[in-house]
Design a protein around this motif. Structure first.
Motif, PDB file in Angstrom:
ATOM      1  N   GLY A   3       0.832  -1.192   0.000  1.00  0.00           N
ATOM      2  CA  GLY A   3       0.000   0.000   0.000  1.00  0.00           C
ATOM      3  C   GLY A   3       0.868   1.242   0.000  1.00  0.00           C
ATOM      4  N   PRO A   4       0.238   2.390  -0.263  1.00  0.00           N
ATOM      5  CA  PRO A   4       1.001   3.638  -0.349  1.00  0.00           C
ATOM      6  C   PRO A   4       1.188   4.307   1.008  1.00  0.00           C
ATOM      7  CG  PRO A   4      -1.256   4.078  -0.940  1.00  0.00           C
ATOM      8  CD  PRO A   4      -1.150   2.587  -0.682  1.00  0.00           C
ATOM      9  N   PHE A   5       2.280   5.058   1.132  1.00  0.00           N
ATOM     10  CA  PHE A   5       2.427   6.032   2.202  1.00  0.00           C
ATOM     11  C   PHE A   5       1.678   7.283   1.746  1.00  0.00           C
ATOM     12  CE2 PHE A   5       6.451   3.603   2.810  1.00  0.00           C
ATOM     13  CZ  PHE A   5       6.167   3.117   4.075  1.00  0.00           C
ATOM     14  N   LEU A   6       1.181   8.068   2.705  1.00  0.00           N
ATOM     15  CA  LEU A   6       0.400   9.257   2.373  1.00  0.00           C
ATOM     16  C   LEU A   6       1.046  10.501   2.971  1.00  0.00           C
ATOM     17  CD1 LEU A   6      -3.136   7.800   3.163  1.00  0.00           C
ATOM     18  CD2 LEU A   6      -1.957   7.864   0.945  1.00  0.00           C
ATOM     19  N   ASP A   7       0.937  11.613   2.241  1.00  0.00           N
ATOM     20  CA  ASP A   7       1.439  12.882   2.764  1.00  0.00           C
ATOM     21  C   ASP A   7       0.377  13.514   3.667  1.00  0.00           C
ATOM     22  OD1 ASP A   7      -0.438  14.163   1.099  1.00  0.00           O
ATOM     23  OD2 ASP A   7       1.072  14.821  -0.349  1.00  0.00           O
TER      24      ASP A   7
END
Length: 97
Positions: free
Chosen positions: A41-45
């Motif tokens: 999954g993605p990391f988020l800002d």
């Protein structure tokens, strides 16, 4: 053995990520089908937009994990500023434990 692939996107690369997402998802789907993907999954800002990735791979060696990670369409597109691959021990909430 599990390996954590920690990827940090290059600055201002959101559009490249979005454009490359369909082949990236297909790549991960194939890994999952072949038993090589534990999770991803993605990391988020701070705005909730993706700015990196966490992929947990199943591989025999770190060299195999590196080879798999290098084939990711995101990696091939030059999305990442930095990639780190580390052996990982999934202790809590591991569905296979």
């Amino acid at each position: 053995m599990l390996f954590a692939v920690l990827c940090t996107d290059k600055p201002n690369a959101l559009q490249l990520r979005l454009d490359t997402r369909p082949p990236h998802v297909a790549f991960l789907t194939d890994l999952n089908t072949n038993g090589k993907l534990a999770m991803a999954g993605p990391f988020l800002d701070s705005d909730g937009k993706p700015n990196g990735s966490l992929v947990i791979l199943k591989a025999e060696t770190i060299e195999e994990a590196r080879a798999i990670a290098a084939e990711d369409p995101y990696a091939k597109a030059g999305l990442f500023a930095y990639v780190e691959i580390k052996p990982y021990n999934w202790v809590f909430n591991n569905p296979e434990a």
